[in-house]
Design a protein around this motif. Structure first.
Motif, mmCIF file in Angstrom:
data_model
loop_
_atom_site.group_PDB
_atom_site.id
_atom_site.type_symbol
_atom_site.label_atom_id
_atom_site.label_comp_id
_atom_site.label_asym_id
_atom_site.label_seq_id
_atom_site.Cartn_x
_atom_site.Cartn_y
_atom_site.Cartn_z
ATOM 1 N N THR A 1 0.851 -1.200 0.000
ATOM 2 C CA THR A 1 0.000 0.000 0.000
ATOM 3 C C THR A 1 0.883 1.245 0.000
ATOM 4 O O THR A 1 1.668 1.450 0.933
ATOM 5 N N PHE B 1 -1.656 -12.692 -1.513
ATOM 6 C CA PHE B 1 -2.597 -11.620 -1.806
ATOM 7 C C PHE B 1 -2.289 -11.010 -3.166
ATOM 8 O O PHE B 1 -3.186 -10.772 -3.980
ATOM 9 N N THR C 1 -12.084 -10.134 -0.653
ATOM 10 C CA THR C 1 -11.970 -10.079 0.800
ATOM 11 C C THR C 1 -10.514 -9.777 1.110
ATOM 12 O O THR C 1 -9.623 -10.496 0.649
ATOM 13 N N LEU C 2 -10.295 -8.722 1.873
ATOM 14 C CA LEU C 2 -8.905 -8.373 2.226
ATOM 15 C C LEU C 2 -8.375 -9.387 3.224
ATOM 16 O O LEU C 2 -9.145 -9.942 4.016
ATOM 17 N N ARG D 1 -4.969 -6.741 6.877
ATOM 18 C CA ARG D 1 -5.206 -5.413 6.305
ATOM 19 C C ARG D 1 -6.492 -4.784 6.853
ATOM 20 O O ARG D 1 -6.854 -3.679 6.489
ATOM 21 N N THR E 1 -14.343 -5.526 -0.487
ATOM 22 C CA THR E 1 -13.535 -4.395 -0.967
ATOM 23 C C THR E 1 -13.529 -4.382 -2.494
ATOM 24 O O THR E 1 -13.362 -5.428 -3.130
ATOM 25 N N VAL F 1 -11.970 -3.501 -6.034
ATOM 26 C CA VAL F 1 -10.587 -3.374 -6.541
ATOM 27 C C VAL F 1 -10.630 -3.114 -8.045
ATOM 28 O O VAL F 1 -11.329 -3.814 -8.784
ATOM 29 N N MET G 1 -8.010 0.465 -4.526
ATOM 30 C CA MET G 1 -8.904 -0.362 -3.693
ATOM 31 C C MET G 1 -9.801 0.543 -2.849
ATOM 32 O O MET G 1 -9.326 1.524 -2.290
ATOM 33 N N ASP H 1 -12.716 0.460 0.258
ATOM 34 C CA ASP H 1 -13.661 -0.203 1.171
ATOM 35 C C ASP H 1 -14.938 0.636 1.165
ATOM 36 O O ASP H 1 -14.908 1.816 1.523
#
Ligand code: ADP
Length: 687
Positions: A175, A207, A223-224, A228, A243, A245, A259, A261
């Motif tokens: 990130t 991931f 799904t993170l 995270r 989330t 993306v 990304m 949320d």
């Protein structure tokens, strides 16, 4: 019909009515007897046995009206209830459809926002930084461009609702930028290794691999990893929404990812403001068989207050509340279930919120079963209550009705028994309903008629025996009297001329003998009781003739004999002309004798289709009170010697009654006496 069927009522001193002599299923028939012989039958309307019948009819009428009414109420409420349930089902399903469409619109809008963000200049300017980062290098303008993009994302918070945290991630899933939109906070960038990552996180090749598999140019939902997620590790509660993306690409090369949320605020707002039906609750749960943590996770719930933007601290699983729901959704994507032991109905629809993922939501609305049924239960209760009241009232009325009918009938029965037992004064009060009054009247009339018949019979019996006796005496006296008269005549012939005194005595003997002979003749007349010789004759000339017979007698007493009223020519009567003349002569003679000199006797005639009425009216002193009840007794007289034998009225009465007529002699209210002969114009059969 009630009435008396009479056969013969002659010369019988007592009449007996036996009750109840016969009581058949539909009528009362009581014969009455005279000297052991049955002379008639009293028949009464079929009322007694029908009292019970009336009660039953009343009951049946009540039941026949209330039960169909009850069925109608039940049927109508049942039908309306069904209709209402169908309406409610359609309404709830309709609302669910609209709600799902609205949620979908908001999610679509957020996907569009992600795309717009990715193609914005601020984002594009960051692409070279991403490319350098992916290669593990720090772009010379890293901080400037990161700062610009961060501010740009931050400025979105006032205009774009719906995003929670926005991240810009490089190809290796590190990130680089992280912005909490709506919270006004930007995570401080901390240097990790050579790059200033926005989040401290282990390099997660898993991931990164998952991200790399996402399709180009599309917003996907993932799904993170737990590390995270905000607050993960404490009381873990997965976020309501996945989330979003969007891969960031330049010239066909994937540089990193944007990304977001989703905060769920706009959807919460939508769900909160959408109207509920019949105190029902709204609930949304995720169906995610691939992820046991999220499978059945309650995302939104009116009952617990759980919201997409503010989930419950403790995750709730829909399976624990309604175990049948997920199974039902698997079989059918929409439908209705009875839950909570039938207390509620659960209307549900399945919805796929995330394109490209087999994750779905079940959007459900509950409706209290009671609130569906309550109004109809109330109507049913009221209907049943009404029927109950109607039946009770019907029973009471039936009882009252039957009593009001039965009481007078019981009274009648008692009176009849008393009458039958010899109490001839027994009469029934004529009251109650029309039929009962008619019945009572019929009985009273019958009793009066019987009493009268009995009186007449007693009278007749008395007269008959007196007549027989008088006839015997008359015959016995006639012979000696005739002998006396013959002897008187003989003696008169043989008497010397100068025996004046003796001659006067003989004349006196002859006069007295003749008088005695006249009396004997009338006694024999009275006793003879010959049946009338019935022939039609015209009344008017007959009346003139009869009056003419008495003109001399009237003149002697200085009494005027006058015809009054209109003359009726052509009034013909069937009867014995001379017997009736004798009856009328007796009345006229009485009237003339009762009238003082200078007075007047009136004779009048009335004639109609059925009857004739002859009236003899005088203006004398009237009938003495002590004589009133005895006028018709044979040999009753108040007249002096030589004036009357006391047989006139009894002879007249006998004649008139043999013609089936009536004779009344009474004091006139204005003084004097009025004697009335009433005769039927046509002789009855067998008269
Ligand atoms: P009689 O005339 O021989 O007495 P009746 O039988 O004709 O016998 O009458 C009986 C009695 O009725 C009479 O004695 C008289 O007292 C009474 N009576 C009948 N007619 C009259 C009359 N018009 N006015 C007053 N008394 C009458």
């Amino acid at each position: 019909m009630s009435g008396i069927v009479s056969r013969r009522v002659a010369f019988c001193p007592s009449v007996a009515l036996r009750y109840p002599a016969m009581l058949r299923w539909n009528r009362i028939a009581a014969p009455f007897r005279c000297c052991g012989e049955r002379i008639g039958v009293l028949s009464l309307p079929p009322t007694l046995p029908t009292v019970k019948l009336q009660t039953n009819i009343f009951l049946w009428v009540t039941l026949a009206t209330t039960f169909p009414l009850a069925l109608l109420v039940l049927g109508a409420t049942l039908y309306s209830e069904r209709q209402y349930e169908e309406t409610v089902t359609a309404e709830v399903n309709g609302r669910l459809v609209i709600l799902i469409a609205e949620i979908d619109r908001r999610l679509y809008y957020q996907r569009q926002m992600m795309r717009s963000l990715a193609s914005d200049d601020a984002a594009r300017a960051f692409y070279p930084v991403l490319r350098a980062a992916t290669a593990g290098e720090l772009h010379p303008e890293f901080f400037t461009r990161a700062g610009r993009l961060t501010r740009f994302l931050e400025s979105l918070q006032s205009v774009v609702p719906g995003f929670g945290t926005l991240r810009v991630v490089d190809f290796n899933a590190n990130t680089l930028i992280k912005v909490h939109i709506g919270r006004g906070a930007i995570t401080l960038q901390e240097g990790i290794e050579s790059l200033p990552f926005a989040e401290e996180e282990p390099n997660d090749p898993d991931f990164a691999r998952r991200l790399a598999q996402l399709p180009d140019g599309e917003v996907s939902f993932i799904t993170l990893p737990d590390d995270r997620l905000e607050g993960a590790g404490e009381a873990f509660r997965p976020p309501a929404l996945l989330t979003a993306v969007l891969p960031l690409e330049e010239e066909g090369e994937r540089l990193g990812y944007l990304m977001g949320d989703l905060s769920g605020d706009p959807i919460d707002h939508l769900l909160e403001t959408s109207p509920r039906l019949l105190t029902g609750d709204l609930i949304i749960a995720e169906i995610n068989p691939e992820n046991p943590v999220r499978h059945g996770l309650v995302l939104y719930d009116d009952a617990s207050g759980s919201r997409l933007s503010a989930p419950d601290a403790e995750p709730i699983e829909i399976q624990s509340r309604w175990p049948v729901l997920l199974e039902a959704v698997e079989k059918r994507p929409y439908g209705m279930l009875q839950v909570d032991g039938g207390r509620r109905r659960l209307f549900y629809q399945e919805y796929l919120p995330y394109p490209g993922r087999l994750v779905s939501w079940v959007v459900a609305m509950t409706v209290e079963s009671e609130s569906l049924r309550a109004p109809f239960n109330r109507i049913r209760m009221a209907g049943m209550l009404f029927v109950l009241v109607a039946v009770v009232l019907g029973l009471l009325l039936a009882r009252m009705g039957s009593r009001s009918v039965a009481r007078p009938i019981r009274e009648l029965a008692t009176t009849m028994e008393a009458y039958g037992a010899g109490d001839h004064s027994a009469r029934v009060e004529e009251r109650g309903g029309e039929e009962i009054r008619t019945l009572a009247h019929a009985f009273n009339h019958m009793a009066d008629t019987l009493d009268h018949a009995q009186r007449v019979m007693v009278e007749n019996a008395k007269l008959a025996s007196l007549g027989e006796m008088a006839a015997g005496i008359g015959h016995e006296l006639n012979n000696p009297l005739n002998n006396i008269l013959s002897l008187v005549r003989l003696m008169e012939r043989q008497m010397p001329e100068d025996a004046d005194r003796l001659r006067r005595d003989l004349e006196a003997i002859r006069d007295e003998s003749l008088r005695a002979s006249r009396i004997i003749r009338s006694v024999l007349n009275f006793a003879r009781q010959v049946p009338p010789e019935v022939r039609p004759f015209e009344l008017d000339p007959w009346l003139e003739e009869t009056a003419g017979l008495l003109l001399q007698a009237a003149r002697d007493r200085q009494v005027e004999l006058a015809r009054v009223g209109e003359r009726r020519e052509g009034c013909v009567v069937e009867g014995d002309r001379s017997q009736l003349q004798q009856a009328l002569v007796n009345l006229l003679l009485n009237a003339i004798q009762a009238t003082p000199a200078g007075g007047r006797v009136e004779l009048s005639l009335r004639c109609d289709e059925e009857w004739v009425e002859l009236r003899v009216r005088d203006f004398g002193s009237g009938i003495a009170p002590d004589a009133e009840g005895r006028l018709f007794d044979p040999f009753f007289t108040t007249k002096g010697e030589g004036e009357g034998a006391g047989l006139g009225l009894s002879i007249s009465l006998g004649i008139v009654e043999r013609h089936r007529g009536t004779l009344t002699v009474h004091n006139h209210p204005e003084g004097g006496v009025e004697a009335v002969i009433r005769l039927p114009r046509h002789a009855a059969d067998g008269a």
